[in-house]
Design a protein around this motif. Structure first.
Motif: not given
Lengths: 267, 200
Positions: B140-141, B6, A241, B2-4, B133, B136-137, B12-13, B8-9, A243, B18
């Motif tokens: 988010m899970s 997500p 995962f 370049c892309k939209n 970490g 986070f997992e 965090i930005q 989460l990003e 992170t 985090i």
């Protein structure tokens, strides 16, 4: 024995390192992974000097950074951009590093290091050059697509470093393994992002390697040791995962070969 | 870019780092988008009432587009991890409350200890990174219902933000929104001058 206390022997004095440890995994790099019944985890550079099973007691002794560094070296590739990919028409520049856990060490890659680029099944040798003290691969301008690049350093212990670079956008298709003696391959190449579950496969001469330990780290880690350790399943697959921000490095060692794979992330 | 990006990003930005609190806010924002069938706010189609000023609120701003500047983020200083997300277009509002104990455990406790401590040693920094970490997992899970409870509520939508005239303060000469200026013996003065010198 169900679980044990782990002690560190420091100059003859034993200090409790971790209580009720129920999982110990020694790594080939000289580190030991510990996990206890409370779910706490640690990785230390140490060796086991005594196991007293009836008394649920394990004694370890720390090994020095230098000893570990001496034991294992890796080479890996990183793009000279933090953008996650290059654009068509842009100069594709990669840096070659040698060290451990994504931290370049004192040893420079050997001058007879070989580099290859593989695209659409065609392999071509690439020229390495020194640039401001870094060893670089300048591929020039590349067309839209996926580039599979690897470097090889021969010696008593053979080192491989593999990277997949995306030129342009939207290349969500599978990659063919390179067929190296030891190789980490992304299971399904697509944009990997933080928060994703990412799967890799480990192959030896194109055949899956089950039950082998793969270490994973990332650019911004504060850990001196690899923060993640995975084990491949029967199909040679392992998942992590993601992170952390930035690129990840996967590393596997078997016999006298260490092979890395750099996962390039845009975030 | 370049892309939209997500969600989460984006979060965090916006937040800069985090942490578990931000991740909880991300879960809330993503759940609200899905459950209400809405898109991130452009011009006050959404209103969010937050009952905390902790990290999770930054995820609300970054992902839902309910922001302090647009006036569609309403802050109630209740010290509760409760978020009410309302859609004018859908005429619906969802009150989402973090379950007591939803983000507790030895790792969370230790993370908080390290987060509050300044000047971490190298080992502590590594430990905090490992805990990030792990948390986070987990966060988010985890199934959403393990972390939060939610219900639809009746919601009285506030008026959309108004643009007011700016007048010149008779004290300092700086511009001030007309409804914030106070009529004194010196003329209309701004709250700053009123606070510093009174009405004189």
């Amino acid at each position: 024995m169900c679980e044990s206390n782990v002690y560190l022997n420091k100059a003859g004095q034993e200090e409790l390192l971790m209580e009720k440890v129920d999982r110990i995994i020694p790594a080939e790099d000289g580190s030991i992974f510990l996990e206890n019944v409370f779910g706490e985890r640690r990785v230390i550079k140490a060796r086991i000097i005594e196991m007293e099973l009836v008394r649920h007691r394990i004694v370890m002794e720390e090994t020095s950074d230098a000893a570990v560094a001496q034991k294992r070296q890796e080479i890996w590739l990183e793009p000279a951009t933090d953008h996650g990919h290059f654009h068509a028409g842009e100069e594709v520049i990669l840096r070659v590093h040698k060290g451990y856990n994504m931290k370049p060490g004192d040893h420079k890659p050997k001058t007879d290091l070989q580099a290859f680029g593989v695209s659409e099944g065609m392999s071509r040798p690439l020229t390495l050059q020194e640039h401001h003290g870094n060893l670089e691969l300048n591929l020039g301008q590349e067309a839209d697509g996926l580039l599979h690049i690897y470097v090889r350093e021969d010696g008593d212990h053979q080192l491989y470093g593999v990277i997949v670079m995306e030129i342009g956008h939207h290349h969500h298709h599978g990659l063919k393994p390179l067929g190296l003696p030891l190789e980490i391959v992304p299971a399904d190449y697509s944009h990997a992002r933080m928060g994703d579950s990412y799967e890799i496969r480990v192959l030896a001469d194109g055949k899956t390697l089950a039950g082998i330990r793969v270490s994973a780290t990332y650019a911004g880690t504060h850990n001196r040791e690899y923060p993640h350790h995975l084990k491949t399943d029967e199909e040679g697959r392992a998942k992590i995962f993601l992170t952390a921000r930035g690129n990840y490095l996967f590393s596997v060692t078997k016999d006298n070969i260490t092979s890395t794979f750099t996962l390039v992330k845009s975030f | 870019m370049c892309k939209n990006m997500p969600p989460l990003e984006l979060a965090i930005q916006f937040h800069g780092h985090i942490c578990p609190g931000l991740l909880m806010g991300i879960r809330v924002a993503e759940f609200a988008l899905k459950e209400l069938g809405i898109s991130p706010d452009v011009d006050e189609e959404l209103v969010t009432v937050v009952e905390t000023n902790s990290c999770g609120v930054d995820a609300i701003q970054a992902i839902l587009g309910c922001t302090f500047g647009k006036g569609n983020l309403i802050y109630k200083d209740y010290g509760k991890n409760v978020y009410t997300v309302a859609s004018r277009d859908k005429g619906r509002a969802l009150r989402i409350a973090q379950k007591f104990g939803g983000n507790r455990g030895p790792e969370s406790q230790r993370f908080r200890e390290l987060a509050q401590k300044g000047n971490l040693t190298a080992d502590e920094a590594a430990e905090k990174e490992n805990l990030t970490g792990i948390l986070f997992e987990r966060l988010m899970s985890a199934p959403f219902e393990d972390l939060f409870e939610w219900r639809e509520i009746d919601f009285v939508f506030p008026e959309k933000a108004k643009i007011h005239a700016t007048i010149q303060c008779a004290g300092c000469g700086e511009g001030v929104m007309d409804i914030r200026a106070v009529d004194t013996a010196r003329g209309l003065i701004c709250p700053t001058c009123l606070e510093e010198k009174g009405g004189q």
